[in-house]
Design an enzyme around this catalytic site. Structure first.
Site, short mmCIF file in Angstrom:
data_model
loop_
_atom_site.label_atom_id
_atom_site.label_comp_id
_atom_site.label_asym_id
_atom_site.label_seq_id
_atom_site.Cartn_x
_atom_site.Cartn_y
_atom_site.Cartn_z
N HIS A 114 18.93 -19.85 -54.16
CA HIS A 114 18.54 -19.23 -52.27
C HIS A 114 16.93 -20.67 -52.11
O HIS A 114 16.01 -20.20 -52.63
CB HIS A 114 18.33 -18.00 -52.72
N ASP B 136 15.90 -14.27 -60.58
CA ASP B 136 15.57 -14.27 -59.33
C ASP B 136 17.27 -12.75 -59.36
O ASP B 136 18.44 -13.34 -59.38
CB ASP B 136 15.90 -15.93 -58.04
N GLN C 299 20.82 -10.47 -55.78
CA GLN C 299 21.94 -10.22 -56.12
C GLN C 299 23.23 -9.73 -57.15
O GLN C 299 23.90 -9.80 -57.82
CB GLN C 299 23.01 -11.93 -55.93
N LYS D 20 19.13 -5.15 -50.22
CA LYS D 20 20.11 -5.61 -50.40
C LYS D 20 20.96 -3.96 -51.71
O LYS D 20 21.54 -4.79 -51.86
CB LYS D 20 20.06 -6.77 -51.29
N CYS E 72 20.96 -19.59 -46.62
CA CYS E 72 19.46 -20.31 -47.76
C CYS E 72 19.51 -20.84 -48.63
O CYS E 72 19.47 -20.65 -49.64
CB CYS E 72 18.94 -18.85 -47.69
C1 LIG Z 1 19.19 -14.96 -54.18
C2 LIG Z 1 19.09 -14.85 -54.08
N1 LIG Z 1 16.96 -14.81 -53.37
C3 LIG Z 1 16.59 -14.82 -53.02
C4 LIG Z 1 17.05 -13.83 -51.57
C5 LIG Z 1 15.37 -13.45 -50.73
O1 LIG Z 1 15.67 -12.27 -50.44
P1 LIG Z 1 14.46 -11.62 -49.71
O2 LIG Z 1 14.70 -12.19 -48.14
O3 LIG Z 1 14.99 -9.95 -49.64
O4 LIG Z 1 13.18 -11.68 -50.01
C6 LIG Z 1 17.68 -13.63 -51.36
C7 LIG Z 1 18.18 -12.80 -49.82
O5 LIG Z 1 20.20 -12.87 -49.22
C8 LIG Z 1 19.36 -13.66 -51.73
O6 LIG Z 1 20.51 -13.76 -52.28
#
Ligand SMILES: Cc1ncc(COP(=O)(O)O)c(C=O)c1O
Length: 413
Positions: A129, A206, A209, A232, A371
């Site tokens: 992401h 990370d 998900q 999430k 993203c």
């Molecule tokens: C895999 C992953 N990493 C990071 C993020 C960023 O999360 P946040 O917008 O809650 O900071 C997301 C959000 O869609 C994500 O799916």
């Protein structure tokens, strides 16, 4: 044979806890919410925990010498302890509240990143992401480090041979997603940690998900840092978590400066507070931390394994149905270890148009690059359509989407 947890999991019952799902949208069509990878909905228990806090316990934490402040401080620290248990961390000093995954990754990139030198390498994958790409690109611009990218196989799974061959004595940090927000792929984090540690690199996972969908234990994974967001996982927006091994966090400089993160301040300088306060400058997201506590209680009462199996069942049915629609290309593996989200393209069809038409029929899906532009560039496509499932979605809703797609395609083509 259905597993015991699968038999007892009933999404029709679960969804009663989420009043927002019971509404009609365009032309009185019932809402079908399949945009859970972007953000989930909240159950009554989370909304109530937060409302109750505002109604009866609210004050600032750790500052006041009065009853309300003491009460809320206890609740805030109870939330930290709940997160510690949830992740299987050793100590609450390892749990830092942040505003979300993005903020937590930026914290690591700035604070841990300060020690990196020109020539050092940070390794990341093509499926990341933007939140797990841009902070490292910014670090590369600041410190002159090199970014090494790990590619993917045709089915979207991580190229493990390339991962191993990229590791070397200059690799200082590996920043990798546990589950892709586009491909649904689950990466073998424990193995990646083992390989990375063998060359002396630390691993930042990370788990935005992953944590909402499956049991995640930081000690079993062996990771050094792990990050996720509350919104999430049926929790509030504005709250997330950075887990870090205590000895690493201890040695890292504070990221943001301000109130609460200091022990003393003089005109000449400051002495930072100990963990976890060192990384929580300013008034934190107090009520949101309490909401996150309630969200974890909610998920664990249902059981993460049961949630995982339910989502996988929905995704498996959806994947099978999609293969019967002519022109569909699925991103990511169609079987194996994946989470309950499916991204795809359809020949001669614009994903944005498709999402709009689906919205007219009541379906909340998402079209775009999610993203993850480098990932879409890897597949040489501008965007894709994503349906992401969660604990309150039903098989009937999935069947409705499968039945609706061909009807819309007739109109779009
Ligand atoms: C895999 C992953 N990493 C990071 C993020 C960023 O999360 P946040 O917008 O809650 O900071 C997301 C959000 O869609 C994500 O799916």
């Amino acid at each position: 044979m259905l597993a015991e947890s699968q038999k007892s999991f009933d999404a029709e019952v679960v969804r009663q806890d989420f009043p927002i799902l019971f509404q009609n949208v365009h032309r009185n069509r019932p809402l079908i919410y399949f945009d859970n990878a972007a953000s989930t909905q909240r159950p009554n228990s989370v909304v109530e925990a937060m409302a109750d806090c505002y109604r009866s316990d609210y004050a600032n934490v750790h500052r006041g010498n009065h009853t309300l402040s003491e009460r809320i401080s206890v609740r805030y620290e109870q939330a930290r302890e709940r997160v510690r248990q949830f992740l299987g961390a050793r100590h609450t000093n390892e749990i830092i509240f942040s505003s979300g995954t993005t903020a937590a990754i930026n914290l690591v990139a700035h604070s841990y990143g300060e020690r990196l030198q020109p020539g050092d390498e940070v390794m990341l994958s093509v499926m990341e992401h933007h939140s797990n790409i841009v902070p490292w690109q910014q670090l590369a611009a600041r410190q002159g480090i090199t970014l090494r990218w790990v590619g993917l196989h045709d089915d979207g799974s991580l190229d493990l041979e390339q991962f191993q061959s990229h590791l070397n004595s200059r690799t200082k940090l590996v920043a990798i997603t546990m589950a892709s927000n586009v491909l649904g792929v689950i990466n073998p984090i424990a193995k990646l940690c083992e390989w990375s540690h063998a060359v002396g690199a630390v691993v930042m996972v990370d788990a935005a998900q992953a944590v909402p969908h499956m049991p995640v234990n930081v000690q079993e994974l062996g990771c050094d840092f792990l990050v996720f967001s509350g919104h999430k996982m049926v929790g509030p927006t504005g709250i997330g978590v950075l887990y870090g091994r205590e000895e690493l966090l201890d040695a890292m400089p504070p990221f943001l400066g301000g109130g609460s993160m200091i022990e003393t301040v003089t005109q000449d300088g400051f002495k930072p507070a100990g963990l976890p306060a060192k990384f929580e400058a300013g008034t934190p997201a107090i009520v949101e931390a309490i909401g996150l506590h309630a969200a974890i209680d909610y998920l664990e009462t249902l059981g993460l394994e049961a949630i995982d199996q339910h989502e996988k069942r929905l995704a498996t049915r959806f994947l099978l149905g999609l293969t019967e629609i002519p022109g569909v290309h699925i991103l990511g593996p169609t079987s194996g270890t994946r989470v309950g989200l499916v991204s795809f393209t359809i020949e001669d069809t614009n994903s944005q148009d498709l999402a709009k038409f689906l919205d007219f029929r009541g379906f909340a899906t998402r079209a775009g690059h999610h993203c993850a532009m480098p990932l879409h560039q890897h597949f040489a496509i501008p965007n894709s359509l994503r349906a992401s499932f969660y604990l309150y979605n039903t098989e009937e809703e999935v069947e409705q989407l499968l039945a609706t797609l061909p009807e819309i395609l007739v109109r779009l083509r």
